[in-house]
Design a protein around this motif. Structure first.
Motif, short mmCIF file in Angstrom:
data_model
loop_
_atom_site.label_atom_id
_atom_site.label_comp_id
_atom_site.label_asym_id
_atom_site.label_seq_id
_atom_site.Cartn_x
_atom_site.Cartn_y
_atom_site.Cartn_z
N ASN A 212 -63.90 98.55 -46.41
CA ASN A 212 -64.32 99.46 -45.34
C ASN A 212 -63.71 99.02 -44.02
O ASN A 212 -63.63 97.82 -43.74
CB ASN A 212 -65.86 99.44 -45.20
N VAL A 213 -63.31 99.99 -43.20
CA VAL A 213 -62.70 99.69 -41.90
C VAL A 213 -63.36 100.53 -40.82
O VAL A 213 -63.46 101.76 -40.94
CB VAL A 213 -61.18 99.99 -41.90
N LEU A 214 -63.81 99.87 -39.76
CA LEU A 214 -64.25 100.58 -38.55
C LEU A 214 -63.19 100.33 -37.49
O LEU A 214 -63.05 99.22 -36.97
CB LEU A 214 -65.60 100.07 -38.06
N LEU A 215 -62.43 101.37 -37.17
CA LEU A 215 -61.36 101.27 -36.17
C LEU A 215 -61.92 101.72 -34.83
O LEU A 215 -62.31 102.88 -34.65
CB LEU A 215 -60.18 102.15 -36.59
N LYS A 216 -61.98 100.79 -33.88
CA LYS A 216 -62.61 101.03 -32.58
C LYS A 216 -61.59 101.57 -31.59
O LYS A 216 -60.55 100.96 -31.39
CB LYS A 216 -63.24 99.75 -32.05
N GLY A 217 -61.91 102.69 -30.94
CA GLY A 217 -60.96 103.35 -30.06
C GLY A 217 -61.20 103.15 -28.58
O GLY A 217 -60.77 103.96 -27.77
N GLY A 218 -61.87 102.06 -28.22
CA GLY A 218 -62.22 101.85 -26.82
C GLY A 218 -61.04 101.71 -25.88
O GLY A 218 -61.17 101.94 -24.67
N HIS A 219 -59.87 101.33 -26.40
CA HIS A 219 -58.70 101.13 -25.54
C HIS A 219 -57.89 102.41 -25.30
O HIS A 219 -56.94 102.39 -24.53
CB HIS A 219 -57.78 100.05 -26.14
N LEU A 220 -58.27 103.49 -25.98
CA LEU A 220 -57.55 104.75 -25.73
C LEU A 220 -57.86 105.26 -24.33
O LEU A 220 -58.98 105.15 -23.84
CB LEU A 220 -57.98 105.83 -26.74
N LYS A 221 -56.85 105.81 -23.67
CA LYS A 221 -57.05 106.34 -22.32
C LYS A 221 -57.59 107.77 -22.42
O LYS A 221 -56.90 108.74 -22.14
CB LYS A 221 -55.74 106.29 -21.54
N THR A 222 -58.84 107.86 -22.84
CA THR A 222 -59.52 109.15 -23.00
C THR A 222 -60.86 109.10 -22.29
O THR A 222 -61.38 108.02 -21.99
CB THR A 222 -59.74 109.47 -24.49
N LEU A 223 -61.44 110.27 -22.04
CA LEU A 223 -62.75 110.32 -21.38
C LEU A 223 -63.87 109.93 -22.32
O LEU A 223 -64.90 109.43 -21.90
CB LEU A 223 -63.00 111.74 -20.83
N GLU A 224 -63.65 110.16 -23.62
CA GLU A 224 -64.65 109.83 -24.63
C GLU A 224 -64.16 108.69 -25.50
O GLU A 224 -62.96 108.54 -25.74
CB GLU A 224 -64.93 111.05 -25.52
N LEU A 225 -65.09 107.88 -25.97
CA LEU A 225 -64.75 106.78 -26.87
C LEU A 225 -64.92 107.26 -28.31
O LEU A 225 -65.99 107.71 -28.70
CB LEU A 225 -65.67 105.59 -26.59
N THR A 226 -63.85 107.19 -29.08
CA THR A 226 -63.88 107.61 -30.48
C THR A 226 -63.62 106.42 -31.38
O THR A 226 -62.66 105.67 -31.18
CB THR A 226 -62.83 108.69 -30.77
N SER A 227 -64.49 106.22 -32.37
CA SER A 227 -64.28 105.21 -33.41
C SER A 227 -64.27 105.90 -34.76
O SER A 227 -64.96 106.91 -34.94
CB SER A 227 -65.39 104.15 -33.36
N LEU A 228 -63.50 105.37 -35.69
CA LEU A 228 -63.37 105.98 -37.01
C LEU A 228 -63.76 104.98 -38.09
O LEU A 228 -63.27 103.84 -38.10
CB LEU A 228 -61.92 106.44 -37.25
N PHE A 229 -64.64 105.41 -38.99
CA PHE A 229 -65.07 104.57 -40.10
C PHE A 229 -64.45 105.09 -41.39
O PHE A 229 -64.71 106.20 -41.81
CB PHE A 229 -66.59 104.56 -40.21
N PHE A 230 -63.62 104.26 -42.00
CA PHE A 230 -62.98 104.57 -43.28
C PHE A 230 -63.75 103.82 -44.36
O PHE A 230 -63.71 102.58 -44.41
CB PHE A 230 -61.52 104.12 -43.27
N ASP A 231 -64.47 104.56 -45.23
CA ASP A 231 -65.31 103.86 -46.20
C ASP A 231 -64.56 103.57 -47.49
O ASP A 231 -63.38 103.89 -47.64
CB ASP A 231 -66.61 104.63 -46.44
N ALA A 232 -65.28 102.96 -48.44
CA ALA A 232 -64.66 102.52 -49.68
C ALA A 232 -64.13 103.69 -50.52
O ALA A 232 -63.24 103.51 -51.36
CB ALA A 232 -65.67 101.71 -50.50
N ASP A 233 -64.67 104.89 -50.29
CA ASP A 233 -64.21 106.08 -51.01
C ASP A 233 -63.18 106.88 -50.22
O ASP A 233 -62.91 108.04 -50.54
CB ASP A 233 -65.41 106.98 -51.35
N ASP A 234 -62.65 106.28 -49.14
CA ASP A 234 -61.65 106.90 -48.26
C ASP A 234 -62.18 108.08 -47.47
O ASP A 234 -61.41 108.89 -46.96
CB ASP A 234 -60.41 107.31 -49.06
N LYS A 235 -63.50 108.19 -47.37
CA LYS A 235 -64.09 109.19 -46.47
C LYS A 235 -64.03 108.65 -45.05
O LYS A 235 -64.25 107.46 -44.82
CB LYS A 235 -65.54 109.46 -46.86
#
Length: 277
Positions: A174-197
């Protein structure tokens, strides 16, 4: 007389004398969420809010013995792993933890400090991928770390999707990719689970430099919520909410001359009691 136990969480991480990151931030977060914090020190960086001055190693046998002593006496419900800056240290931790396959492992791949200082040797990355990735349950890289692991630049949310898929192919569950360094107004993080969802999490971004130790804090919060019985998605959601509020409550506080810390204790919980089995 009935007896209880506290849900314990162990952090295996480096030192931060300024108190905002590393093992100090881990202990604060674990404690603030009502869990019992234990620890094993992997390295002694000399740092403050302005950056890392130097790094002094801990003997590998001492790291192994620290972990073993806790596992034998206060077995954790979850483990957070942070700074592993040499290949030998990675192998030491892997060999020690392989004896306990049922304990959830959250790995925050500490490669670059908030100040921009690199905290890991290049040769160590291959060892982490080959030896550590197969035994951990969730990886929590920020964009700088994800860029190193995915071998690509990340500038957009679309890039995050591509990077996350590449990192999953390296063999982590499982991977949680944290997007805090993106130069955007909103913070987006993406969780890729063991089933690729892929599950997206979005939060308001605050205008503050007080984010020192946010990655350490988040991974420790996720481990804490796993210890409290949450699913991966639940632990990630609650962990991110905790960090978001800790940043909010510390955003206008001046501690140090650089990147200040979070307010870990904006709403501290009393230690949770579980029935002693």
């Amino acid at each position: 007389m009935k007896q209880y136990s506290y849900p314990s969480v162990m952090t295996i991480a480096g030192f931060d004398g300024s108190g905002g990151a590393g093992i100090q931030a881990d202990i604060k977060a674990i404690s603030a969420l009502g869990c019992y914090a234990t620890s094993a020190l992997t390295a002694l960086p000399v740092q403050n809010t302005t950056g890392v001055k130097s790094i002094y190693p801990i003997e590998y046998m001492a790291v192994q013995e620290q972990i073993q002593a806790i596992m034998e006496d206060i077995p954790p419900k979850a483990i957070k792993i942070g700074m592993l800056h040499t290949s030998e240290l990675v192998l030491t931790v892997v060999e020690t933890l392989k004896k306990y396959p049922k304990t959830p492992l959250v790995f925050d791949p500490v490669m670059v400090a908030t100040s921009g200082h690199k905290l890991i040797e290049d040769s160590t990355i291959g060892t982490i991928v080959e030896m550590l990735f197969p035994i951990i349950d969730i990886l929590t890289p920020n964009l700088d770390e994800a860029a190193i692991l995915a071998e690509m630049e990340i500038h957009t949310v679309e890039d995050m999707y591509s990077a996350g898929k590449k990192i999953k192919k390296l063999g982590v569950k499982n991977v949680l990719l944290k997007g805090g360094h993106l130069k955007t107004l909103e913070l987006t993080s993406l969780f890729f689970d063991a089933d690729d969802k892929v599950t997206a999490f979005q939060q308001e971004k605050y205008n503050t430099n007080n984010t020192h130790g946010s990655g350490c804090t988040l991974s420790s919060a996720i481990a804490s919520y796993l210890a409290l019985g949450e699913s991966f998605v639940g632990a990630i959601s609650k962990g991110q909410d905790y960090v978001h509020k800790a940043i909010f409550h510390g955003k206008d506080v001046a501690i140090g001359k650089g990147n200040g810390p979070l307010n870990h204790f904006f709403n501290p919980q009393i230690l949770v009691k579980h029935d002693l089995v």
